[in-house]
Write an enzyme that holds these catalytic residues in place. Structure first.
Site, PDB file in Angstrom:
ATOM      1  N   ARG A  28       0.832  -1.216   0.000  1.00  0.00           N
ATOM      2  CA  ARG A  28       0.000   0.000   0.000  1.00  0.00           C
ATOM      3  C   ARG A  28       0.859   1.255   0.000  1.00  0.00           C
ATOM      4  O   ARG A  28       0.528   2.246  -0.651  1.00  0.00           O
ATOM      5  CB  ARG A  28      -0.969  -0.019   1.175  1.00  0.00           C
ATOM      6  CG  ARG A  28      -2.185  -0.898   0.903  1.00  0.00           C
ATOM      7  CD  ARG A  28      -3.236  -0.675   1.948  1.00  0.00           C
ATOM      8  NE  ARG A  28      -2.721  -1.140   3.226  1.00  0.00           N
ATOM      9  CZ  ARG A  28      -3.197  -2.177   3.898  1.00  0.00           C
ATOM     10  NH1 ARG A  28      -4.230  -2.828   3.459  1.00  0.00           N
ATOM     11  NH2 ARG A  28      -2.662  -2.535   5.034  1.00  0.00           N
TER      12      ARG A  28
ATOM     13  N   ALA B  23       0.650  17.304 -12.469  1.00  0.00           N
ATOM     14  CA  ALA B  23       0.847  18.731 -12.193  1.00  0.00           C
ATOM     15  C   ALA B  23       1.861  19.318 -13.157  1.00  0.00           C
ATOM     16  O   ALA B  23       1.665  20.423 -13.683  1.00  0.00           O
ATOM     17  CB  ALA B  23       1.295  18.933 -10.745  1.00  0.00           C
TER      18      ALA B  23
ATOM     19  N   ARG C  38       4.861  24.271 -12.959  1.00  0.00           N
ATOM     20  CA  ARG C  38       6.157  24.166 -13.652  1.00  0.00           C
ATOM     21  C   ARG C  38       7.041  25.366 -13.331  1.00  0.00           C
ATOM     22  O   ARG C  38       8.234  25.202 -13.069  1.00  0.00           O
ATOM     23  CB  ARG C  38       5.949  24.051 -15.173  1.00  0.00           C
ATOM     24  CG  ARG C  38       5.429  22.704 -15.607  1.00  0.00           C
ATOM     25  CD  ARG C  38       5.488  22.545 -17.112  1.00  0.00           C
ATOM     26  NE  ARG C  38       4.721  23.538 -17.850  1.00  0.00           N
ATOM     27  CZ  ARG C  38       3.434  23.416 -18.169  1.00  0.00           C
ATOM     28  NH1 ARG C  38       2.758  22.337 -17.809  1.00  0.00           N
ATOM     29  NH2 ARG C  38       2.830  24.361 -18.853  1.00  0.00           N
TER      30      ARG C  38
ATOM     31  N   GLU D 193       0.354  25.043  -4.077  1.00  0.00           N
ATOM     32  CA  GLU D 193       0.035  25.065  -5.513  1.00  0.00           C
ATOM     33  C   GLU D 193      -0.579  23.738  -5.942  1.00  0.00           C
ATOM     34  O   GLU D 193      -1.522  23.711  -6.747  1.00  0.00           O
ATOM     35  CB  GLU D 193       1.283  25.369  -6.344  1.00  0.00           C
ATOM     36  CG  GLU D 193       1.020  25.463  -7.831  1.00  0.00           C
ATOM     37  CD  GLU D 193       0.056  26.574  -8.202  1.00  0.00           C
ATOM     38  OE1 GLU D 193      -0.891  26.300  -8.984  1.00  0.00           O
ATOM     39  OE2 GLU D 193       0.228  27.710  -7.733  1.00  0.00           O
TER      40      GLU D 193
ATOM     41  N   LYS E 236     -12.210  28.098  -6.297  1.00  0.00           N
ATOM     42  CA  LYS E 236     -11.001  28.405  -7.064  1.00  0.00           C
ATOM     43  C   LYS E 236     -10.311  29.661  -6.522  1.00  0.00           C
ATOM     44  O   LYS E 236      -9.080  29.699  -6.411  1.00  0.00           O
ATOM     45  CB  LYS E 236     -11.343  28.588  -8.540  1.00  0.00           C
ATOM     46  CG  LYS E 236     -11.674  27.297  -9.252  1.00  0.00           C
ATOM     47  CD  LYS E 236     -11.959  27.588 -10.710  1.00  0.00           C
ATOM     48  CE  LYS E 236     -12.033  26.338 -11.539  1.00  0.00           C
ATOM     49  NZ  LYS E 236     -12.120  26.627 -12.977  1.00  0.00           N
ATOM     50  N   ASP E 237     -11.093  30.672  -6.191  1.00  0.00           N
ATOM     51  CA  ASP E 237     -10.518  31.902  -5.643  1.00  0.00           C
ATOM     52  C   ASP E 237      -9.840  31.654  -4.297  1.00  0.00           C
ATOM     53  O   ASP E 237      -8.771  32.214  -4.015  1.00  0.00           O
ATOM     54  CB  ASP E 237     -11.598  32.980  -5.486  1.00  0.00           C
ATOM     55  CG  ASP E 237     -12.113  33.503  -6.809  1.00  0.00           C
ATOM     56  OD1 ASP E 237     -11.483  33.235  -7.851  1.00  0.00           O
ATOM     57  OD2 ASP E 237     -13.173  34.172  -6.801  1.00  0.00           O
TER      58      ASP E 237
END
Length: 129
Positions: free
Chosen positions: A15, A30, A38, A75, A100-101
Protein backbone atom coordinates in the site's frame (compact mmCIF):
# COMPACT_ATOMS: atom_id res chain seq x y z
CA UNK A 1 -3.23 6.12 -15.80
CA UNK A 2 -5.22 7.52 -12.91
CA UNK A 3 -6.14 5.32 -9.99
CA UNK A 4 -9.56 4.54 -8.65
CA UNK A 5 -8.64 3.14 -5.23
CA UNK A 6 -6.07 1.24 -3.22
CA UNK A 7 -5.86 -2.52 -3.54
CA UNK A 8 -6.92 -3.37 0.03
CA UNK A 9 -5.96 -7.02 -0.33
CA UNK A 10 -2.25 -6.16 -0.19
CA UNK A 11 -0.05 -5.65 2.85
CA UNK A 12 1.14 -2.34 4.28
CA UNK A 13 4.36 -2.23 2.27
CA UNK A 14 2.44 -2.74 -0.98
CA UNK A 15 0.00 0.00 0.00
CA UNK A 16 2.89 2.36 0.73
CA UNK A 17 4.34 1.55 -2.68
CA UNK A 18 0.93 2.14 -4.30
CA UNK A 19 0.59 5.46 -2.49
CA UNK A 20 4.06 6.47 -3.68
CA UNK A 21 3.10 5.58 -7.25
CA UNK A 22 -0.11 7.61 -7.01
CA UNK A 23 1.86 10.54 -5.63
CA UNK A 24 4.30 10.35 -8.53
CA UNK A 25 1.35 10.27 -10.94
CA UNK A 26 0.04 13.42 -9.26
CA UNK A 27 3.37 15.20 -9.60
CA UNK A 28 3.55 14.16 -13.24
CA UNK A 29 0.02 15.42 -13.88
CA UNK A 30 0.85 18.73 -12.19
CA UNK A 31 3.97 19.09 -14.32
CA UNK A 32 2.10 18.26 -17.56
CA UNK A 33 -1.05 20.29 -16.96
CA UNK A 34 -0.18 23.18 -14.63
CA UNK A 35 1.99 26.00 -15.96
CA UNK A 36 2.12 27.68 -12.55
CA UNK A 37 3.46 24.49 -10.98
CA UNK A 38 6.16 24.17 -13.65
CA UNK A 39 7.24 27.76 -13.03
CA UNK A 40 7.34 27.24 -9.27
CA UNK A 41 9.36 24.03 -9.65
CA UNK A 42 11.88 25.87 -11.81
CA UNK A 43 12.10 28.62 -9.18
CA UNK A 44 12.53 25.95 -6.49
CA UNK A 45 15.39 24.39 -8.44
CA UNK A 46 17.15 27.76 -8.22
CA UNK A 47 16.11 28.87 -4.73
CA UNK A 48 16.43 25.62 -2.75
CA UNK A 49 20.18 25.28 -3.37
CA UNK A 50 20.50 29.01 -2.62
CA UNK A 51 18.69 28.41 0.66
CA UNK A 52 21.21 25.76 1.64
CA UNK A 53 24.09 28.03 0.67
CA UNK A 54 22.72 31.22 2.25
CA UNK A 55 21.27 29.76 5.43
CA UNK A 56 23.67 30.33 8.32
CA UNK A 57 22.21 27.56 10.44
CA UNK A 58 20.16 24.45 9.94
CA UNK A 59 17.10 26.33 11.18
CA UNK A 60 17.61 29.11 8.64
CA UNK A 61 18.13 26.58 5.87
CA UNK A 62 14.95 24.74 6.87
CA UNK A 63 12.95 27.97 6.98
CA UNK A 64 14.18 29.03 3.54
CA UNK A 65 13.71 25.60 1.94
CA UNK A 66 10.46 24.98 3.80
CA UNK A 67 8.91 28.22 2.60
CA UNK A 68 9.57 27.21 -1.02
CA UNK A 69 8.30 23.67 -0.38
CA UNK A 70 5.14 25.10 1.21
CA UNK A 71 4.49 27.15 -1.93
CA UNK A 72 4.74 24.01 -4.06
CA UNK A 73 2.45 22.09 -1.71
CA UNK A 74 -0.20 24.82 -1.72
CA UNK A 75 0.04 25.07 -5.51
CA UNK A 76 -0.65 21.32 -5.75
CA UNK A 77 -3.70 21.65 -3.48
CA UNK A 78 -4.92 24.63 -5.51
CA UNK A 79 -4.49 22.67 -8.74
CA UNK A 80 -6.45 19.78 -7.25
CA UNK A 81 -9.28 22.14 -6.28
CA UNK A 82 -9.33 23.65 -9.77
CA UNK A 83 -9.33 20.24 -11.48
CA UNK A 84 -12.15 19.01 -9.27
CA UNK A 85 -14.17 22.17 -9.88
CA UNK A 86 -13.68 21.84 -13.64
CA UNK A 87 -14.70 18.17 -13.49
CA UNK A 88 -17.93 19.13 -11.74
CA UNK A 89 -18.85 21.85 -14.22
CA UNK A 90 -17.15 24.15 -16.70
CA UNK A 91 -20.08 26.56 -16.48
CA UNK A 92 -19.90 29.45 -14.06
CA UNK A 93 -21.12 28.57 -10.59
CA UNK A 94 -20.55 30.95 -7.67
CA UNK A 95 -19.43 28.23 -5.23
CA UNK A 96 -17.00 26.68 -7.73
CA UNK A 97 -15.65 30.15 -8.46
CA UNK A 98 -15.28 30.79 -4.74
CA UNK A 99 -13.42 27.48 -4.28
CA UNK A 100 -11.00 28.41 -7.06
CA UNK A 101 -10.52 31.90 -5.64
CA UNK A 102 -9.84 30.51 -2.16
CA UNK A 103 -7.24 28.12 -3.56
CA UNK A 104 -5.61 30.99 -5.41
CA UNK A 105 -5.62 33.09 -2.23
CA UNK A 106 -3.85 30.24 -0.41
CA UNK A 107 -1.11 30.25 -3.07
CA UNK A 108 -0.79 34.03 -2.72
CA UNK A 109 -0.45 33.82 1.07
CA UNK A 110 2.14 31.04 0.81
CA UNK A 111 4.10 33.18 -1.67
CA UNK A 112 3.92 36.25 0.59
CA UNK A 113 5.03 34.11 3.55
CA UNK A 114 7.99 32.75 1.57
CA UNK A 115 8.99 36.26 0.51
CA UNK A 116 8.70 37.49 4.12
CA UNK A 117 10.84 34.63 5.43
CA UNK A 118 13.51 35.17 2.79
CA UNK A 119 13.49 38.94 3.35
CA UNK A 120 13.60 38.72 7.15
CA UNK A 121 16.53 36.31 7.09
CA UNK A 122 18.58 37.76 4.24
CA UNK A 123 17.95 41.51 4.01
CA UNK A 124 19.53 42.34 7.41
CA UNK A 125 22.81 40.91 6.11
CA UNK A 126 23.02 43.51 3.36
CA UNK A 127 21.00 46.36 4.91
CA UNK A 128 21.52 46.27 8.64
CA UNK A 129 18.99 48.33 10.51
Amino acid sequence: MARTSFDKSTGPVSRIMQAFGFSMQGLGAAWRHEAAFRLEVLLAVVFMPLAIWLGRSTIEQLLLVGSIALMLIIELVNSAIEALADAISTEHHPLLGRAKDLGSAAVLLATVLAAAIWASLLLPRWWPG
